[in-house]
Write a protein that holds these residues in place. Structure first.
Motif, PDB file in Angstrom:
ATOM      1  N   GLU A   1       2.496  -0.082  -9.167  1.00  0.00           N
ATOM      2  CA  GLU A   1       2.532  -1.570  -8.593  1.00  0.00           C
ATOM      3  C   GLU A   1       1.943  -1.575  -7.498  1.00  0.00           C
ATOM      4  N   PHE A   2       2.264  -0.760  -6.488  1.00  0.00           N
ATOM      5  CA  PHE A   2       1.713  -0.770  -5.174  1.00  0.00           C
ATOM      6  C   PHE A   2       0.277  -0.362  -5.355  1.00  0.00           C
TER       7      PHE A   2
ATOM      8  N   PHE B   1      12.380  14.694   3.505  1.00  0.00           N
ATOM      9  CA  PHE B   1      11.334  13.494   3.207  1.00  0.00           C
ATOM     10  C   PHE B   1      11.849  12.176   3.438  1.00  0.00           C
ATOM     11  N   LYS B   2      13.186  11.951   2.756  1.00  0.00           N
ATOM     12  CA  LYS B   2      13.853  10.655   2.904  1.00  0.00           C
ATOM     13  C   LYS B   2      13.950  10.103   4.208  1.00  0.00           C
ATOM     14  N   ILE B   3      14.297  11.127   5.202  1.00  0.00           N
ATOM     15  CA  ILE B   3      14.250  10.593   6.457  1.00  0.00           C
ATOM     16  C   ILE B   3      13.141  10.070   6.989  1.00  0.00           C
TER      17      ILE B   3
ATOM     18  N   THR C   1       6.816   1.875   6.185  1.00  0.00           N
ATOM     19  CA  THR C   1       6.375   1.158   4.998  1.00  0.00           C
ATOM     20  C   THR C   1       5.590   2.023   4.150  1.00  0.00           C
ATOM     21  N   VAL C   2       5.155   1.852   3.010  1.00  0.00           N
ATOM     22  CA  VAL C   2       4.606   2.882   2.056  1.00  0.00           C
ATOM     23  C   VAL C   2       2.798   2.698   2.807  1.00  0.00           C
TER      24      VAL C   2
ATOM     25  N   LEU D   1      11.019  -0.518   0.405  1.00  0.00           N
ATOM     26  CA  LEU D   1      11.423  -0.169  -0.774  1.00  0.00           C
ATOM     27  C   LEU D   1      10.703  -0.066  -1.821  1.00  0.00           C
ATOM     28  N   GLN D   2       9.364   0.814  -1.557  1.00  0.00           N
ATOM     29  CA  GLN D   2       8.511   1.399  -2.358  1.00  0.00           C
ATOM     30  C   GLN D   2       8.728   2.787  -2.750  1.00  0.00           C
ATOM     31  N   GLN D   3       8.351   3.197  -3.930  1.00  0.00           N
ATOM     32  CA  GLN D   3       8.806   4.561  -4.482  1.00  0.00           C
ATOM     33  C   GLN D   3       7.455   5.503  -3.768  1.00  0.00           C
TER      34      GLN D   3
END
Length: 277
Positions: free
Chosen positions: A181-182, A130-132, A138-139, A86-88
């Motif tokens: 944040e990341f 890209f979403k897939i 993970t990021v 759930l990281q952008q």
């Protein structure tokens, strides 16, 4: 004699007729150059069968031909997605593609211009692909395993665009960024790892120093043990005799000095000589 006005009218009419015939003749065929595909429309209706490179006849005056560039095209398309944790994650992809010449008619009917293809087909399908790819990792994995991310993206995008007559030749990740944040979390993690490595180094250094001290103490104890074993009473007595200068300590009493031990030095020296022989 001919009337000059009639002759002038006939000349003008002949010129007009020749021009019309020439115009009709020129409008009766079209030349498709290499790297192009054409779509023939008659009275506004696209005709089946793409026009490939070469010369083609077409109905004059009531038809038109739309030309599509089927050489390699390149566009940069931005995309955003959430990762498995759930990281952008944001990226920009350079898409190299070309239109399938045999699908030019369907492209004309459904998408229209190349600008429409990019805006209405390639851009949204890039986003979905890209979403897939991003949702599978993970990021941190998206960054450390960038090649795998791109491979999943390529497979998804190629399959989605193929049904629109778009052939994907290659993609490249121009930019890959993540949230502030990341970024801060990664920096803190790196600092913590550096501190942990420093603590491990200090602990190892202390352990090595302690081991060295133990080894030195063991060596000294062993040396003392060997020294004690070699210094027997007989050897100590012999060493004392070897160092004796032949004089006994004297005891002071009254006005005279008396030997502390009543031993004749000459006799003791004689015994030492006999023992040495």
């Amino acid at each position: 004699m001919k009337n000059p006005s009639n002759q002038s009218f006939q000349t003008t009419l002949a010129i007009i007729l020749v021009s019309i015939i020439a115009l009709i003749g020129l409008n009766s065929f079209v030349i498709i150059n290499p790297g192009e595909a054409g779509v023939l429309s008659v009275l506004g209706k696209a005709q089946d069968g793409a026009l490939l490179e070469g010369i083609h006849l077409k109905p004059p005056l009531i038809s038109s031909v739309d030309i599509y560039d089927v050489t390699v095209q390149k566009f940069e398309v931005p995309a955003q997605s959430s990762t498995k944790d759930l990281q952008q994650l944001s990226a920009s992809f350079a898409i190299n593609f070309r239109l399938d010449p045999t699908q030019a008619v369907e492209i004309r009917r459904k998408q229209g211009t190349l600008q429409n293809i990019v805006a209405k087909i390639i851009a949204p399908q890039t986003q979905e692909s890209f979403k897939i790819a991003a949702a599978r990792r993970t990021v941190e994995e998206a960054i450390t395993k960038r090649d795998e991310l791109k491979q999943d993206f390529d497979i998804a995008l190629g399959g989605r665009l193929a049904k629109y007559g778009i052939i994907v030749l290659d993609t490249s990740v121009v930019d890959l960024t993540f949230s502030t944040e990341f970024s801060k979390a990664v920096e803190e993690k790196q600092i913590a790892e550096q501190r942990a490595q420093r603590a491990v180094y200090i602990a190892q250094e202390a352990e090595q120093e302690a081991e060295a001290n133990v080894n030195r103490a063991k060596g000294q104890a062993e040396a003392q043990r060997l020294l004690r074993e070699t210094l027997s009473p007989e050897i100590l007595q012999r060493q004392a005799i070897d160092k004796w200068d032949g004089k006994f300590p004297l005891v002071m009493g009254g006005n005279s000095a008396l030997p502390f031990i009543n031993i004749d030095p000459a006799k003791l020296e004689s015994k030492n000589l006999q023992a040495a022989q």
